[in-house]
Design a protein around this motif. Structure first.
Motif, PDB file in Angstrom:
ATOM      1  N   LEU A   1       0.601  -0.762   0.382  1.00  0.00           N
ATOM      2  CA  LEU A   1      -0.217  -0.048  -0.092  1.00  0.00           C
ATOM      3  C   LEU A   1       0.750   1.175  -0.055  1.00  0.00           C
ATOM      4  N   ILE A   2       0.654   1.970  -0.729  1.00  0.00           N
ATOM      5  CA  ILE A   2       1.865   3.125  -0.964  1.00  0.00           C
ATOM      6  C   ILE A   2       0.841   4.651  -1.606  1.00  0.00           C
ATOM      7  N   GLY A   3       1.664   5.369  -0.665  1.00  0.00           N
ATOM      8  CA  GLY A   3       0.515   6.868  -0.787  1.00  0.00           C
ATOM      9  C   GLY A   3       0.925   7.716  -0.191  1.00  0.00           C
ATOM     10  N   ALA A   4       0.461   9.353  -0.190  1.00  0.00           N
ATOM     11  CA  ALA A   4       1.383  10.522   0.217  1.00  0.00           C
ATOM     12  C   ALA A   4       1.374  10.351   2.000  1.00  0.00           C
ATOM     13  N   PRO A   5       2.142  10.451   2.831  1.00  0.00           N
ATOM     14  CA  PRO A   5       1.692  10.502   4.328  1.00  0.00           C
ATOM     15  C   PRO A   5       0.173  11.125   4.628  1.00  0.00           C
ATOM     16  N   ASN A   6      -0.570  10.005   6.112  1.00  0.00           N
ATOM     17  CA  ASN A   6      -1.698  10.738   6.054  1.00  0.00           C
ATOM     18  C   ASN A   6      -3.209   9.707   5.236  1.00  0.00           C
ATOM     19  N   ALA A   7      -2.394   9.347   3.938  1.00  0.00           N
ATOM     20  CA  ALA A   7      -3.714   8.739   4.098  1.00  0.00           C
ATOM     21  C   ALA A   7      -4.534   7.833   3.661  1.00  0.00           C
ATOM     22  N   GLY A   8      -3.926   7.201   5.009  1.00  0.00           N
ATOM     23  CA  GLY A   8      -4.828   6.219   5.567  1.00  0.00           C
ATOM     24  C   GLY A   8      -4.351   4.576   5.554  1.00  0.00           C
ATOM     25  N   LYS A   9      -2.788   4.526   4.664  1.00  0.00           N
ATOM     26  CA  LYS A   9      -2.374   3.125   4.671  1.00  0.00           C
ATOM     27  C   LYS A   9      -2.581   2.559   5.794  1.00  0.00           C
TER      28      LYS A   9
ATOM     29  N   PRO B   1       6.008   3.508   4.534  1.00  0.00           N
ATOM     30  CA  PRO B   1       5.500   4.779   4.968  1.00  0.00           C
ATOM     31  C   PRO B   1       5.612   5.902   3.573  1.00  0.00           C
ATOM     32  N   GLY B   2       4.328   6.995   3.949  1.00  0.00           N
ATOM     33  CA  GLY B   2       4.215   8.025   3.336  1.00  0.00           C
ATOM     34  C   GLY B   2       5.327   8.288   2.709  1.00  0.00           C
ATOM     35  N   ILE B   3       5.099   8.684   1.412  1.00  0.00           N
ATOM     36  CA  ILE B   3       5.301   8.758   0.015  1.00  0.00           C
ATOM     37  C   ILE B   3       5.242  10.846  -0.124  1.00  0.00           C
ATOM     38  N   PHE B   4       6.861  11.582   0.462  1.00  0.00           N
ATOM     39  CA  PHE B   4       6.859  12.891  -0.154  1.00  0.00           C
ATOM     40  C   PHE B   4       8.170  13.124  -0.426  1.00  0.00           C
ATOM     41  N   ALA B   5       8.112  14.234  -0.121  1.00  0.00           N
ATOM     42  CA  ALA B   5       9.181  15.559  -0.969  1.00  0.00           C
ATOM     43  C   ALA B   5      10.450  14.585   0.284  1.00  0.00           C
ATOM     44  N   PRO B   6      11.593  13.791   0.517  1.00  0.00           N
ATOM     45  CA  PRO B   6      12.228  14.551   1.830  1.00  0.00           C
ATOM     46  C   PRO B   6      13.280  15.351   1.422  1.00  0.00           C
ATOM     47  N   ARG B   7      13.336  15.449   3.213  1.00  0.00           N
ATOM     48  CA  ARG B   7      14.693  16.599   2.988  1.00  0.00           C
ATOM     49  C   ARG B   7      15.323  16.306   4.451  1.00  0.00           C
TER      50      ARG B   7
ATOM     51  N   ASP C   1      -6.475  10.230  -0.356  1.00  0.00           N
ATOM     52  CA  ASP C   1      -6.945  10.603  -0.296  1.00  0.00           C
ATOM     53  C   ASP C   1      -7.481  11.820  -0.745  1.00  0.00           C
ATOM     54  N   ALA C   2      -9.397  11.179  -0.976  1.00  0.00           N
ATOM     55  CA  ALA C   2     -10.085  11.711  -1.597  1.00  0.00           C
ATOM     56  C   ALA C   2     -10.727  12.975  -1.241  1.00  0.00           C
ATOM     57  N   ARG C   3     -10.740  13.892   0.263  1.00  0.00           N
ATOM     58  CA  ARG C   3     -10.404  14.880   0.186  1.00  0.00           C
ATOM     59  C   ARG C   3     -10.053  15.407  -0.718  1.00  0.00           C
ATOM     60  N   ARG C   4      -8.030  15.062  -0.800  1.00  0.00           N
ATOM     61  CA  ARG C   4      -6.954  15.785  -1.175  1.00  0.00           C
ATOM     62  C   ARG C   4      -7.087  15.607  -2.785  1.00  0.00           C
ATOM     63  N   GLY C   5      -7.508  14.879  -3.018  1.00  0.00           N
ATOM     64  CA  GLY C   5      -7.486  14.777  -4.668  1.00  0.00           C
ATOM     65  C   GLY C   5      -5.852  14.554  -5.646  1.00  0.00           C
ATOM     66  N   ILE C   6      -5.469  14.732  -6.607  1.00  0.00           N
ATOM     67  CA  ILE C   6      -3.847  15.026  -6.793  1.00  0.00           C
ATOM     68  C   ILE C   6      -3.508  16.009  -6.916  1.00  0.00           C
ATOM     69  N   ASP C   7      -3.016  16.100  -5.266  1.00  0.00           N
ATOM     70  CA  ASP C   7      -2.086  17.358  -5.211  1.00  0.00           C
ATOM     71  C   ASP C   7      -1.066  16.826  -5.498  1.00  0.00           C
ATOM     72  N   GLU C   8       0.053  17.813  -5.101  1.00  0.00           N
ATOM     73  CA  GLU C   8       1.593  17.432  -5.423  1.00  0.00           C
ATOM     74  C   GLU C   8       2.044  16.314  -5.060  1.00  0.00           C
TER      75      GLU C   8
ATOM     76  N   THR D   1       3.412  13.050  -8.090  1.00  0.00           N
ATOM     77  CA  THR D   1       4.865  12.365  -7.910  1.00  0.00           C
ATOM     78  C   THR D   1       4.474  11.176  -7.602  1.00  0.00           C
ATOM     79  N   ILE D   2       3.977  10.752  -7.005  1.00  0.00           N
ATOM     80  CA  ILE D   2       3.591   9.363  -6.653  1.00  0.00           C
ATOM     81  C   ILE D   2       2.897   8.307  -7.719  1.00  0.00           C
ATOM     82  N   LEU D   3       2.450   8.910  -8.325  1.00  0.00           N
ATOM     83  CA  LEU D   3       1.741   8.756  -9.866  1.00  0.00           C
ATOM     84  C   LEU D   3       2.591   8.777 -10.632  1.00  0.00           C
ATOM     85  N   ALA D   4       3.581   9.448 -10.842  1.00  0.00           N
ATOM     86  CA  ALA D   4       4.506  10.011 -11.760  1.00  0.00           C
ATOM     87  C   ALA D   4       5.643   8.354 -11.374  1.00  0.00           C
ATOM     88  N   GLY D   5       6.272   8.317 -10.393  1.00  0.00           N
ATOM     89  CA  GLY D   5       6.340   6.973  -9.850  1.00  0.00           C
ATOM     90  C   GLY D   5       6.396   6.165 -10.557  1.00  0.00           C
TER      91      GLY D   5
END
Ligand SMILES: Nc1nc2c(ncn2[C@@H]2O[C@H](COP(=O)(O)OP(=O)(O)OP(=O)(O)O)[C@@H](O)[C@H]2O)c(=O)[nH]1
Ligand SMILES: [Mg+2]
Length: 303
Positions: free
Chosen positions: A15-23, A66-72, A98-105, A109-113
Motif C-alpha cells: 500500500l503506497i500513498g502520500a503521508p496521512n492517506a490512511g494506509k 511510510p508515506g511518500i513525500f519530498a524528503p528533506r 485521500d479523496a479530499r485532497r485529490g491529485i495534489d503535489e 509525484t507518486i503517480l509519476a513514480g
C-alpha cells in the motif's frame, strides 16, 4: 488447521500513498486487528509493517509503507526509499489517494513514480466518508488517465465502507500458491516492536509540532512476571535536552500520561496486566546514527 489444497493463493500487496492517506488504517481494517499505528499527523509509519489477512483460500500479506513525500532529512529519505522498495517487491501495488485532497503535489509525484512499477496496480480512493459522490467519479476518472489500474475502489478505511469488496478482489488476484505465514499470524512485527510503536503513537497524539518526528522509542526490557503480568521498560529518545523537558512535562506529567495510554493498549494486545516504565533520554543526532535505523528496520541512507 492449516488450509491446504490446490486452490490456495498468497501474495504481497504494497500500500503506497502520500503521508496521512490512511494506509495504516486500511491495513488494520483488512487484518481486523491493530498491527500498525495510526495518528492524525503525517509521517507516522517509518518502516515496512506486514499485516496478514485471510480471505477464504487466500492469504493477503499487506505491506504498510511510510508515506511518500519530498524528503528533506536523512530519516525522510530512508522512509521514502523503503516505501518504493516495498512497492517493487510486491505482487500487487495499491495506490491510496485521500479523496479530499485529490491529485495534489504529493499524489502527482507518486503517480509519476508509478510508471516504473511493473506489477498489477490498483487504485484505492480512501476517506469517501468525507466527500460527495459526484466529485469522486471525476477524481477516479482523472486518476485512471494517469496510470493503468486493474481496478478502482472507493472506500472508507475508517468506517469499513467498501473494504469487503476490496478484500475479495485482492484475494482473487494474488498468485496461486502456498501460504507464507501460519494461518493464525496477523503480523510480522515482534511484540516488543509493536509495543514501542504504540508508545510512539501515544507520544505523537500528545505532543505537537515537530517534536514527534525527532523522537523514537525502543523497548529495552520485556519480562513476564510470576503473577502473569509483564514488566516492560522503554526509552523515548529525543535529540535535545529542551525536547526531553517537553516530553517529561511539568513534574513528569506528560510522560506519565503517554505511559498510561500506552500501557492500556499494550495490555490489551498481550492480554495480561502490564507494568510499563518509560525513560526519556537525549541522544544527540540519533537521526544520523546507523544503529538507530537498523533498530527501526530501515536502511541507512549514505547522505
Ligand atoms: N475520515 C476518515 N479518516 C480516515 C480514513 N482513513 C484514515 N483516516 C484518518 O487519517 C489519518 C491518517 O491515517 P493513517 O492510517 O495513519 O495514514 P497513513 O497513510 O498510514 O499515514 P503515514 O503513516 O503518516 O504515511 C488518521 O487520523 C486516520 O484516522 C477514512 O476512511 N476516513
Ligand atoms: Mg502509516
Amino acid at each position: 488447521m492449516e488450509p491446504s489444497g490446490d486452490d490456495l493463493r498468497c501474495g504481497f500487496i504494497a500500500l503506497i500513498g502520500a503521508p496521512n492517506a490512511g494506509k495504516s488504517t486500511l491495513v488494520n481494517a483488512l487484518v481486523g486487528a491493530k498491527v500498525a499505528i495510526v495518528t492524525h499527523k503525517v509521517q507516522t509509519t517509518r518502516a515496512l509493517v506486514r499485516g496478514i489477512a485471510v480471505a477464504g483460500p487466500a492469504q493477503l500479506v499487506l505491506i504498510d509503507t511510510p508515506g511518500i513525500f519530498a524528503p528533506r532529512r536523512r530519516l525522510d529519505r530512508a522512509m521514502v526509499a523503503t516505501a518504493w522498495g516495498g512497492a517493487h517487491d510486491a505482487d500487487i501495488v495499491a495506490l491510496l489517494i485521500d479523496a479530499r485532497r485529490g491529485i495534489d503535489e504529493e499524489a502527482d509525484t507518486i503517480l509519476a513514480g508509478l510508471a516504473e512499477v511493473r506489477q498489477t496496480k490498483v487504485l484505492i480512493i480512501n476517506k469517501i466518508d468525507l466527500i460527495e459522490r459526484p466529485s469522486l467519479l471525476a477524481l477516479a476518472a482523472d486518476l485512471n488517465v494517469r496510470a493503468s489500474f486493474a481496478a478502482t475502489f472507493m472506500i472508507s478505511a475508517l468506517t469499513g465502507d467498501g473494504i469487503a469488496d476490496l478484500k475479495a478482489w485482492l484475494a482473487a488476484h494474488v498468485p496461486a500458491g502456498p501460504w507464507h505465514y501460519p494461518a493464525d499470524e496477523i503480523s510480522d512485527v515482534p511484540l516488543r516492536s509493536l509495543a514501542a510503536e504504540i508508545t510512539r503513537e501515544k507520544l505523537y497524539l500528545r505532543l505537537h509540532e515537530e517534536l514527534p518526528y525527532q523522537s523514537t522509542v525502543e523497548t529495552d526490557q520485556w519480562k513476564p512476571l510470576k503473577d502473569g503480568s509483564v514488566r516492560i521498560e522503554q526509552t523515548i529518545y529525543v535529540e535535545r535536552e529542551s525536547q526531553r523537558k517537553i516530553v517529561l512535562g511539568r513534574g513528569g506529567q506528560t510522560v506519565k500520561a503517554i505511559g498510561a495510554d500506552a500501557r492500556r493498549e499494550i495490555a490489551e494486545i498481550v492480554e495480561a496486566p502490564v507494568h510499563l516504565f518509560l525513560f526519556v533520554k537525549v541522544r544527540e543526532g540519533w537521526g544520523d546514527d546507523p544503529e538507530r535505523y537498523r533498530g527501526m528496520g530501515l536502511d541507512f541512507p549514505k547522505e
